[in-house]
Motif scaffolding. Structure first.
Motif, PDB file in Angstrom:
ATOM      1  N   ASN A  27       0.817  -1.215   0.000  1.00  0.00           N
ATOM      2  CA  ASN A  27       0.000   0.000   0.000  1.00  0.00           C
ATOM      3  C   ASN A  27       0.857   1.274   0.000  1.00  0.00           C
ATOM      4  O   ASN A  27       0.603   2.232   0.724  1.00  0.00           O
ATOM      5  N   VAL A  28       1.843   1.248  -0.884  1.00  0.00           N
ATOM      6  CA  VAL A  28       2.708   2.415  -1.035  1.00  0.00           C
ATOM      7  C   VAL A  28       1.909   3.604  -1.576  1.00  0.00           C
ATOM      8  O   VAL A  28       2.222   4.759  -1.281  1.00  0.00           O
ATOM      9  N   TRP A  29       0.868   3.340  -2.331  1.00  0.00           N
ATOM     10  CA  TRP A  29       0.073   4.420  -2.940  1.00  0.00           C
ATOM     11  C   TRP A  29      -0.534   5.349  -1.888  1.00  0.00           C
ATOM     12  O   TRP A  29      -0.784   6.527  -2.172  1.00  0.00           O
ATOM     13  N   ARG A  30      -0.745   4.845  -0.686  1.00  0.00           N
ATOM     14  CA  ARG A  30      -1.329   5.678   0.371  1.00  0.00           C
ATOM     15  C   ARG A  30      -0.302   6.628   0.995  1.00  0.00           C
ATOM     16  O   ARG A  30      -0.687   7.553   1.720  1.00  0.00           O
ATOM     17  N   ARG A  31       0.988   6.410   0.714  1.00  0.00           N
ATOM     18  CA  ARG A  31       2.034   7.125   1.437  1.00  0.00           C
ATOM     19  C   ARG A  31       2.943   7.961   0.555  1.00  0.00           C
ATOM     20  O   ARG A  31       3.680   8.798   1.076  1.00  0.00           O
ATOM     21  N   ASP A  32       2.915   7.728  -0.741  1.00  0.00           N
ATOM     22  CA  ASP A  32       3.852   8.427  -1.622  1.00  0.00           C
ATOM     23  C   ASP A  32       3.098   8.958  -2.836  1.00  0.00           C
ATOM     24  O   ASP A  32       2.444   8.185  -3.555  1.00  0.00           O
ATOM     25  N   PRO A  33       3.188  10.258  -3.125  1.00  0.00           N
ATOM     26  CA  PRO A  33       2.395  10.836  -4.213  1.00  0.00           C
ATOM     27  C   PRO A  33       2.808  10.361  -5.602  1.00  0.00           C
ATOM     28  O   PRO A  33       1.961  10.245  -6.492  1.00  0.00           O
ATOM     29  N   VAL A  34       4.089  10.077  -5.802  1.00  0.00           N
ATOM     30  CA  VAL A  34       4.525   9.614  -7.118  1.00  0.00           C
ATOM     31  C   VAL A  34       4.051   8.189  -7.364  1.00  0.00           C
ATOM     32  O   VAL A  34       3.492   7.866  -8.424  1.00  0.00           O
ATOM     33  N   VAL A  35       4.269   7.314  -6.385  1.00  0.00           N
ATOM     34  CA  VAL A  35       3.822   5.936  -6.534  1.00  0.00           C
ATOM     35  C   VAL A  35       2.297   5.883  -6.628  1.00  0.00           C
ATOM     36  O   VAL A  35       1.733   5.031  -7.335  1.00  0.00           O
ATOM     37  N   ARG A  36       1.614   6.772  -5.954  1.00  0.00           N
ATOM     38  CA  ARG A  36       0.150   6.832  -6.051  1.00  0.00           C
ATOM     39  C   ARG A  36      -0.290   7.034  -7.501  1.00  0.00           C
ATOM     40  O   ARG A  36      -1.240   6.394  -7.964  1.00  0.00           O
ATOM     41  N   GLU A  37       0.417   7.897  -8.227  1.00  0.00           N
ATOM     42  CA  GLU A  37       0.072   8.115  -9.634  1.00  0.00           C
ATOM     43  C   GLU A  37       0.199   6.824 -10.431  1.00  0.00           C
ATOM     44  O   GLU A  37      -0.599   6.559 -11.337  1.00  0.00           O
ATOM     45  N   HIS A  93      -2.886   4.667 -12.115  1.00  0.00           N
ATOM     46  CA  HIS A  93      -2.712   5.025 -13.517  1.00  0.00           C
ATOM     47  C   HIS A  93      -3.908   4.536 -14.339  1.00  0.00           C
ATOM     48  O   HIS A  93      -4.222   3.342 -14.349  1.00  0.00           O
ATOM     49  N   PRO A  94      -4.585   5.422 -15.048  1.00  0.00           N
ATOM     50  CA  PRO A  94      -5.785   4.999 -15.780  1.00  0.00           C
ATOM     51  C   PRO A  94      -5.497   4.020 -16.909  1.00  0.00           C
ATOM     52  O   PRO A  94      -6.357   3.189 -17.232  1.00  0.00           O
ATOM     53  N   ARG A  95      -4.295   4.067 -17.502  1.00  0.00           N
ATOM     54  CA  ARG A  95      -3.992   3.125 -18.579  1.00  0.00           C
ATOM     55  C   ARG A  95      -3.950   1.699 -18.051  1.00  0.00           C
ATOM     56  O   ARG A  95      -4.503   0.774 -18.650  1.00  0.00           O
ATOM     57  N   LEU A  96      -3.290   1.506 -16.920  1.00  0.00           N
ATOM     58  CA  LEU A  96      -3.257   0.183 -16.301  1.00  0.00           C
ATOM     59  C   LEU A  96      -4.660  -0.303 -15.967  1.00  0.00           C
ATOM     60  O   LEU A  96      -5.019  -1.458 -16.229  1.00  0.00           O
ATOM     61  N   ALA A  97      -5.452   0.592 -15.383  1.00  0.00           N
ATOM     62  CA  ALA A  97      -6.790   0.212 -14.935  1.00  0.00           C
ATOM     63  C   ALA A  97      -7.683  -0.177 -16.102  1.00  0.00           C
ATOM     64  O   ALA A  97      -8.446  -1.148 -16.022  1.00  0.00           O
ATOM     65  N   ARG A  98      -7.588   0.562 -17.196  1.00  0.00           N
ATOM     66  CA  ARG A  98      -8.460   0.254 -18.330  1.00  0.00           C
ATOM     67  C   ARG A  98      -8.083  -1.074 -18.972  1.00  0.00           C
ATOM     68  O   ARG A  98      -8.960  -1.847 -19.374  1.00  0.00           O
ATOM     69  N   ILE A  99      -6.782  -1.360 -19.048  1.00  0.00           N
ATOM     70  CA  ILE A  99      -6.374  -2.669 -19.564  1.00  0.00           C
ATOM     71  C   ILE A  99      -6.872  -3.774 -18.641  1.00  0.00           C
ATOM     72  O   ILE A  99      -7.424  -4.785 -19.088  1.00  0.00           O
ATOM     73  N   VAL A 158     -11.553   4.342 -15.623  1.00  0.00           N
ATOM     74  CA  VAL A 158     -12.169   3.132 -16.151  1.00  0.00           C
ATOM     75  C   VAL A 158     -13.546   3.470 -16.698  1.00  0.00           C
ATOM     76  O   VAL A 158     -14.219   4.384 -16.239  1.00  0.00           O
ATOM     77  N   ARG A 159     -13.942   2.706 -17.680  1.00  0.00           N
ATOM     78  CA  ARG A 159     -15.240   2.918 -18.304  1.00  0.00           C
ATOM     79  C   ARG A 159     -16.198   1.884 -17.759  1.00  0.00           C
ATOM     80  O   ARG A 159     -16.037   0.694 -17.988  1.00  0.00           O
ATOM     81  N   ARG A 160     -17.197   2.313 -17.054  1.00  0.00           N
ATOM     82  CA  ARG A 160     -18.133   1.372 -16.462  1.00  0.00           C
ATOM     83  C   ARG A 160     -19.047   0.718 -17.486  1.00  0.00           C
ATOM     84  O   ARG A 160     -19.891  -0.085 -17.158  1.00  0.00           O
ATOM     85  N   SER A 161     -18.836   1.065 -18.746  1.00  0.00           N
ATOM     86  CA  SER A 161     -19.578   0.396 -19.806  1.00  0.00           C
ATOM     87  C   SER A 161     -18.891  -0.890 -20.250  1.00  0.00           C
ATOM     88  O   SER A 161     -19.292  -1.512 -21.214  1.00  0.00           O
ATOM     89  N   ALA A 162     -17.814  -1.270 -19.553  1.00  0.00           N
ATOM     90  CA  ALA A 162     -17.100  -2.495 -19.925  1.00  0.00           C
ATOM     91  C   ALA A 162     -18.072  -3.655 -20.006  1.00  0.00           C
ATOM     92  O   ALA A 162     -18.856  -3.900 -19.100  1.00  0.00           O
TER      93      ALA A 162
END
Length: 288
Positions: free
Chosen positions: A84-94, A98-104, A274-278
């Motif tokens: 859970n590094v995303w909760r503690r570091d702003p760069v890793v949070r990005e 990342h929307p590209r990862l999520a959409r894939i 992410v597109r909820r129309s998936a």
């Protein structure tokens, strides 16, 4: 079969069906054959998910966080892990959001997703300890989910000698096993001896490449025998309807959740973009 005998290719997965793609693609035009490969084999390699500028920025952010928090890492001789590094570091949070990862990931899964957690995985230089074959899902306190998968992002080049992953194709359909011992080469094969005879596919990655693998797909990571640390960032996605089973886990233990509670809210965010129309797919059915 010892780790040194693991092959880097399989004659049963040829160029037409190989779970990879050779050129960078956009999440918005992920080819159907890549989705089909993931659903057949339980994993897929996508090249160039991060562009070179992103790789440099996220690698620098991950290295800075690791340097500041190395003493907090867990995992011992197999690998170092920070969760859970995303909760503690702003760069890793990005990177984690990342929307590209999520959409894939959502295109591959075919169901709406939330983030379960991220973790930074580091294999130190000249580490002769592999991460032995295992499935991820048995470690997680989940119930009611239809699909979960991990995005394993290489922040440095990861050839076989630096500890890339090897997969057991088709094992995403094998459910109901207990958690396996990451240090015991034979543990998964004792649970199901037939797995010993499956083809094993080793997937080297360039920095910025990513593998996506199903939470039940058997996989391992080779030792790192190079002079450079293997630095990977992993984002784990779960079905947005997943609930808490009540089993212990470092992510959920501090939250005071009751068994059956939905794993939602700010601790388990919906990925950005992410597109909820998936469209739903056969993956939308709960494993049986």
């Amino acid at each position: 079969m010892t780790n040194s005998q693991i092959s880097q290719s399989s004659p049963e997965i040829g160029p037409q069906s190989s779970p990879e793609i050779g050129a960078r693609i956009s999440d918005r035009d992920l080819p159907d054959h890549l989705v089909a490969a993931y659903r057949e084999h339980g994993f897929v390699r996508v090249r160039g998910v991060l562009d070179p500028e992103e790789v440099e920025r996220f690698r620098a952010g991950a290295e800075a966080f690791l340097a500041a928090h190395r003493a907090e890492s867990i995992g011992g001789e197999v690998f170092r892990q920070l969760v859970n590094v995303w909760r503690r570091d702003p760069v890793v949070r990005e990177l984690t959001l990342h929307p590209r990862l999520a959409r894939i990931a959502e295109r591959l899964a075919g169901v709406p997703l939330r983030i379960w957690h991220d973790h930074m995985l580091v294999k130190e230089p000249h580490s002769d300890t592999p991460t032995e074959f295992h499935q991820d899902q048995p470690y997680w306190p989940h119930t009611g989910g239809r699909h979960a998968l991990s995005a394993w992002i290489a922040l440095v080049d990861v050839p076989p000698e630096r500890g890339c992953m090897t997969f057991l194709p088709g094992t995403q359909h094998l459910t109901g096993l207990r958690p396996q011992d990451l240090r015991d080469e034979e543990d998964l094969f004792r649970l199901d001896p037939s797995l010993r005879w499956l083809p094993r596919v080793t997937v080297p990655l360039r920095a910025g490449d990513c593998t996506f693998h199903h939470s039940f797909t058997g996989h391992m990571a080779l030792p790192n025998r190079t002079d450079l640390a293997r630095l990977a960032h992993v984002v784990i996605y779960m079905d947005a309807e997943t609930a808490y089973s009540g089993a212990p886990h470092p992510v959920t233990d501090p939250l005071g959740l009751a068994p059956g509670a939905r794993l939602d809210g700010p601790e388990f965010p919906v990925p950005r973009g992410v597109r909820r129309s998936a469209r739903p797919s056969r993956w939308g059915r709960r494993p049986r």
